[in-house]
Design an enzyme around this catalytic site. Structure first.
Site, PDB file in Angstrom:
ATOM      1  N   ASN A   9       0.873  -1.179   0.000  1.00  0.00           N
ATOM      2  CA  ASN A   9       0.000   0.000   0.000  1.00  0.00           C
ATOM      3  C   ASN A   9       0.909   1.228   0.000  1.00  0.00           C
ATOM      4  O   ASN A   9       1.545   1.516   1.001  1.00  0.00           O
ATOM      5  CB  ASN A   9      -0.889  -0.035   1.260  1.00  0.00           C
ATOM      6  CG  ASN A   9      -1.711   1.233   1.406  1.00  0.00           C
ATOM      7  OD1 ASN A   9      -1.849   2.021   0.478  1.00  0.00           O
ATOM      8  ND2 ASN A   9      -2.280   1.426   2.593  1.00  0.00           N
ATOM      9  N   TRP A  10       0.943   1.911  -1.124  1.00  0.00           N
ATOM     10  CA  TRP A  10       1.855   3.057  -1.259  1.00  0.00           C
ATOM     11  C   TRP A  10       1.262   4.342  -0.680  1.00  0.00           C
ATOM     12  O   TRP A  10       1.905   5.383  -0.691  1.00  0.00           O
ATOM     13  CB  TRP A  10       2.243   3.245  -2.724  1.00  0.00           C
ATOM     14  CG  TRP A  10       3.315   2.281  -3.168  1.00  0.00           C
ATOM     15  CD1 TRP A  10       3.935   1.344  -2.386  1.00  0.00           C
ATOM     16  CD2 TRP A  10       3.902   2.174  -4.468  1.00  0.00           C
ATOM     17  NE1 TRP A  10       4.866   0.663  -3.129  1.00  0.00           N
ATOM     18  CE2 TRP A  10       4.872   1.148  -4.408  1.00  0.00           C
ATOM     19  CE3 TRP A  10       3.696   2.840  -5.685  1.00  0.00           C
ATOM     20  CZ2 TRP A  10       5.636   0.773  -5.516  1.00  0.00           C
ATOM     21  CZ3 TRP A  10       4.451   2.474  -6.784  1.00  0.00           C
ATOM     22  CH2 TRP A  10       5.410   1.454  -6.705  1.00  0.00           C
ATOM     23  N   LYS A  11       0.021   4.281  -0.232  1.00  0.00           N
ATOM     24  CA  LYS A  11      -0.632   5.446   0.402  1.00  0.00           C
ATOM     25  C   LYS A  11      -0.442   6.689  -0.483  1.00  0.00           C
ATOM     26  O   LYS A  11      -0.401   6.578  -1.696  1.00  0.00           O
ATOM     27  CB  LYS A  11      -0.097   5.648   1.813  1.00  0.00           C
ATOM     28  CG  LYS A  11      -0.078   4.355   2.624  1.00  0.00           C
ATOM     29  CD  LYS A  11       0.159   4.576   4.069  1.00  0.00           C
ATOM     30  CE  LYS A  11       0.332   3.232   4.752  1.00  0.00           C
ATOM     31  NZ  LYS A  11       0.196   3.293   6.175  1.00  0.00           N
ATOM     32  N   HIS A  99      -9.534   0.753   4.922  1.00  0.00           N
ATOM     33  CA  HIS A  99      -8.232   0.944   5.592  1.00  0.00           C
ATOM     34  C   HIS A  99      -8.442   1.877   6.790  1.00  0.00           C
ATOM     35  O   HIS A  99      -9.221   2.818   6.730  1.00  0.00           O
ATOM     36  CB  HIS A  99      -7.224   1.536   4.601  1.00  0.00           C
ATOM     37  CG  HIS A  99      -5.823   1.503   5.123  1.00  0.00           C
ATOM     38  ND1 HIS A  99      -5.364   2.411   6.047  1.00  0.00           N
ATOM     39  CD2 HIS A  99      -4.796   0.647   4.879  1.00  0.00           C
ATOM     40  CE1 HIS A  99      -4.103   2.118   6.336  1.00  0.00           C
ATOM     41  NE2 HIS A  99      -3.737   1.046   5.650  1.00  0.00           N
ATOM     42  N   GLU A 101      -6.846   4.212   7.860  1.00  0.00           N
ATOM     43  CA  GLU A 101      -6.611   5.640   7.594  1.00  0.00           C
ATOM     44  C   GLU A 101      -7.793   6.287   6.893  1.00  0.00           C
ATOM     45  O   GLU A 101      -7.780   7.494   6.635  1.00  0.00           O
ATOM     46  CB  GLU A 101      -5.306   5.801   6.790  1.00  0.00           C
ATOM     47  CG  GLU A 101      -4.095   5.496   7.677  1.00  0.00           C
ATOM     48  CD  GLU A 101      -2.822   5.182   6.921  1.00  0.00           C
ATOM     49  OE1 GLU A 101      -2.788   5.338   5.691  1.00  0.00           O
ATOM     50  OE2 GLU A 101      -1.855   4.757   7.571  1.00  0.00           O
ATOM     51  N   GLU A 184      -5.249  -5.534  10.521  1.00  0.00           N
ATOM     52  CA  GLU A 184      -4.254  -4.478  10.710  1.00  0.00           C
ATOM     53  C   GLU A 184      -4.524  -3.736  12.018  1.00  0.00           C
ATOM     54  O   GLU A 184      -5.349  -2.806  12.045  1.00  0.00           O
ATOM     55  CB  GLU A 184      -4.329  -3.472   9.562  1.00  0.00           C
ATOM     56  CG  GLU A 184      -4.028  -4.055   8.207  1.00  0.00           C
ATOM     57  CD  GLU A 184      -3.459  -2.991   7.280  1.00  0.00           C
ATOM     58  OE1 GLU A 184      -2.323  -3.168   6.850  1.00  0.00           O
ATOM     59  OE2 GLU A 184      -4.133  -1.993   7.022  1.00  0.00           O
ATOM     60  N   GLY A 190       2.489   1.830  10.561  1.00  0.00           N
ATOM     61  CA  GLY A 190       3.420   2.944  10.385  1.00  0.00           C
ATOM     62  C   GLY A 190       4.141   3.345  11.652  1.00  0.00           C
ATOM     63  O   GLY A 190       4.744   4.414  11.716  1.00  0.00           O
ATOM     64  N   SER A 226       3.499  -2.539  10.169  1.00  0.00           N
ATOM     65  CA  SER A 226       4.963  -2.534  10.336  1.00  0.00           C
ATOM     66  C   SER A 226       5.627  -3.845   9.908  1.00  0.00           C
ATOM     67  O   SER A 226       6.622  -4.263  10.500  1.00  0.00           O
ATOM     68  CB  SER A 226       5.331  -2.165  11.781  1.00  0.00           C
ATOM     69  OG  SER A 226       4.886  -0.853  12.085  1.00  0.00           O
ATOM     70  N   GLY A 247       2.867  -1.412   4.167  1.00  0.00           N
ATOM     71  CA  GLY A 247       2.939   0.010   3.841  1.00  0.00           C
ATOM     72  C   GLY A 247       4.371   0.430   3.548  1.00  0.00           C
ATOM     73  O   GLY A 247       4.892   0.213   2.453  1.00  0.00           O
ATOM     74  N   GLY A 248       5.024   1.000   4.560  1.00  0.00           N
ATOM     75  CA  GLY A 248       6.361   1.584   4.395  1.00  0.00           C
ATOM     76  C   GLY A 248       7.348   0.705   3.645  1.00  0.00           C
ATOM     77  O   GLY A 248       8.031   1.168   2.718  1.00  0.00           O
TER      78      GLY A 248
HETATM   79  C1  PEP Z   1      -0.675  -0.226   5.762  1.00  0.00           C
HETATM   80  O1  PEP Z   1      -0.575   0.807   5.118  1.00  0.00           O
HETATM   81  O2  PEP Z   1      -1.688  -0.904   5.616  1.00  0.00           O
HETATM   82  C2  PEP Z   1       0.403  -0.616   6.668  1.00  0.00           C
HETATM   83  C3  PEP Z   1       0.289  -1.753   7.286  1.00  0.00           C
HETATM   84  O3  PEP Z   1       1.468   0.242   6.790  1.00  0.00           O
HETATM   85  P1  PEP Z   1       2.901  -0.096   7.485  1.00  0.00           P
HETATM   86  O4  PEP Z   1       3.378  -1.395   6.892  1.00  0.00           O
HETATM   87  O5  PEP Z   1       3.771   1.069   7.107  1.00  0.00           O
HETATM   88  O6  PEP Z   1       2.676  -0.199   8.944  1.00  0.00           O
END
Ligand code: PEP
Length: 266
Positions: A9-11, A99, A101, A184, A190, A226, A247-248
């Site tokens: 997920n590049w957000k 999600h 967010e 999640e 994050g 994470s 994500g990251g």
């Molecule tokens: C996400 O964006 O769904 C996520 C899990 O981010 P991260 O891996 O950065 O925690």
């Protein structure tokens, strides 16, 4: 045996050129490691504006492209929104729904009360979006997870139960079979604070118990929060965890490749 699925997920990151370039790098890494077949399903969800670029860059590879959100109406006076068929038309395969967010208040960002409506995904809107997406060829990835205060209050399983019941209400079991769920925990997204793998496995089991018995064993449940090259193998070796929403670590092709490899070797 459920096929592992790892989705990035590049957000709200990367302009189109950079997005295309990184998909190209990932394509090369996957080609070098796996050739034309891989025992892990792979996806990347860039911004809406980079969807077409990402689809072009991914051609001839094992990477499926996904969108990060969708609206449930097919067309009409809904300024700024995109329907499932528009995302499908862009060549995407996946779409994220619910999600954290996009649910209520951002976990990490202090925003004024007056802006909360903008992030106001609820269990009901998740359900509407899921039903709309199931009417298309897209693969929905439905995100659920408790926030820190819910976890600290011992409410994790109740919250998961409510989010799952809301998300899948009135959805046929046969349609659910192609849905991917992503557990999640909001406090792990994050933050670098990964959920303990045994606990992540336990909650993914709770998610599974919320599914109709007839499809329970075939539905894939990812862990997200994470995930990194350092912890991916430990997480993905848990029996209830069928891959990751990342994500990251998905922004760096080499790191994301290591996460894919971790899913492949378990
Ligand atoms: C996400 O964006 O769904 C996520 C899990 O981010 P991260 O891996 O950065 O925690």
């Amino acid at each position: 045996m459920r096929k592992k699925v790892v989705v990035g997920n590049w957000k709200m990151n990367l302009l189109r050129d950079d997005a295309g370039h990184r998909i190209g790098q990932l394509k090369e890494l996957i080609g070098a490691k796996c050739g034309t077949e891989c025992d892990v399903e792979i996806g990347i969800c860039p911004t809406f504006l980079s969807l077409a670029t990402a689809v072009d860059a991914s051609r001839g590879s094992l990477i499926g492209i996904g969108a990060q959100d969708v609206f449930w109406k097919e067309s009409g006076a809904f300024t700024g929104f995109l329907s499932a068929s528009m995302i499908e038309d862009a060549g995407a395969k996946y779409v994220l729904i619910g999600h954290s967010e996009r649910r209520g208040r951002f976990g990490k960002l202090e925003v004024p009360e007056s802006t909360l409506g903008f992030f106001a995904e609820t269990n009901e809107t998740v359900n509407l979006k899921l039903k709309a997406v199931l009417g298309s060829s897209l693969v929905p990835i439905v995100c659920i997870g408790e926030n820190l205060s819910e976890r600290e209050a011992g409410d994790t399983d109740r919250v998961i139960g409510e989010q799952m019941a809301g998300a899948i209400e009135e959805v046929d079991a046969s349609d659910l079979a192609r849905v991917i769920f992503a557990y999640e925990p909001v406090w792990a997204i994050g933050t670098g604070k990964v959920c303990d793998s045994v606990e992540a496995n336990r909650v993914c089991g709770v998610v599974r118990q919320c599914l109709p018995e007839s499809v329970r064993d075939v539905i894939r449940i990812q862990y997200g929060g994470s995930v990194s090259p350092a912890n991916a193998q430990e997480l993905f070796s848990q029996p209830e965890i069928d891959g990751g929403l990342v994500g990251g670590a998905s922004l760096k092709p080499e790191d994301f490749m290591q996460v894919i490899v971790a899913a492949s070797s378990v």
